[in-house]
Design a protein around this motif. Structure first.
Motif: not given
Length: 215
Positions: A1-23
């Motif tokens: 599916m096509s996503h904007s780069l803003n969508e990709i960044e937002a999802m990646s940030k939540r995923a990284a935080r959910g995985a325990g990475l510091a903010w």
């Protein structure tokens, strides 16, 4: 599916935080994932692979033990996010002719966006090399030398970062990227960890009638 780069960044940030990475590192991981996606590389897949590989393990195990000489991690494999951020912080060393060498790097392509940030601060191109691959960026464009399968390798025995580096045949980024549903779901599973569990009070304040009978 096509996503904007803003969508990709937002999802990646939540995923990284959910995985325990510091903010701070989660934000940098998200920006880097977006940056790679903009150049046609599967940044979201690489991030999902890395998060699954290191899930619930201490970050210090995948961090450089020392920033002098060749960088090595206690676990025997290095996080490209942690070492990439450290490389960017130490980038001025490369202007003095020092090559920053990092051993046993997981998903090495994820280091390259950090080289982009370093290039912008230094005002020169920065090159990242492993095996038969050389990627050079000035922060705005990317030059790629090497077969795509080598660029996307899951592990590099040694990654070398140097500057200044010459830009040849540069590619400019685009504004949207394709992310398959399976990858989006993998990132979503990590992102879900950041959501607060529902309580009786939150359910009553949410959509719907709650305990009131509106019929």
């Amino acid at each position: 599916m096509s996503h904007s780069l803003n969508e990709i960044e937002a999802m990646s940030k939540r995923a990284a935080r959910g995985a325990g990475l510091a903010w701070g590192l989660a934000e940098e991981a998200a920006k880097g994932t977006r940056w790679l996606a903009g150049f046609g590389y599967p940044g979201p897949d690489l991030l999902a692979d890395l998060l699954e590989l290191n899930d619930r393990l201490p970050a210090i195990d995948f961090s450089p033990s020392s920033l002098t000489g060749t960088w090595r991690a206690p676990a025997g494999r290095m996080s490209p996010l942690i070492s990439g951020a450290a490389m960017s912080d130490c980038a001025v060393r490369m202007m003095d002719g020092q090559v920053i060498t990092i051993e046993q790097v997981s998903q090495p392509l994820l280091i390259v966006p950090f080289a982009s940030g370093a290039a912008l601060r230094l005002g020169v191109g920065v090159a990242v090399e492993w095996g038969n691959v050389r990627l050079t960026t000035d922060g705005h464009q990317l030059c790629v030398q090497g077969a795509r399968e080598d660029v996307l390798c899951a592990h590099a025995t040694e990654v070398r970062c140097c500057a200044p580096a010459q830009m040849t045949t540069p590619n400019a980024p685009v504004m949207r990227a394709h992310v398959d549903d399976a990858c989006w779901a993998r990132l979503g599973a990590f992102a879900h960890r950041t959501y607060a569990p529902a309580t009786e009070a939150s359910r009553l304040l949410g959509a719907g009638a709650g305990l009131n009978d509106n019929d």
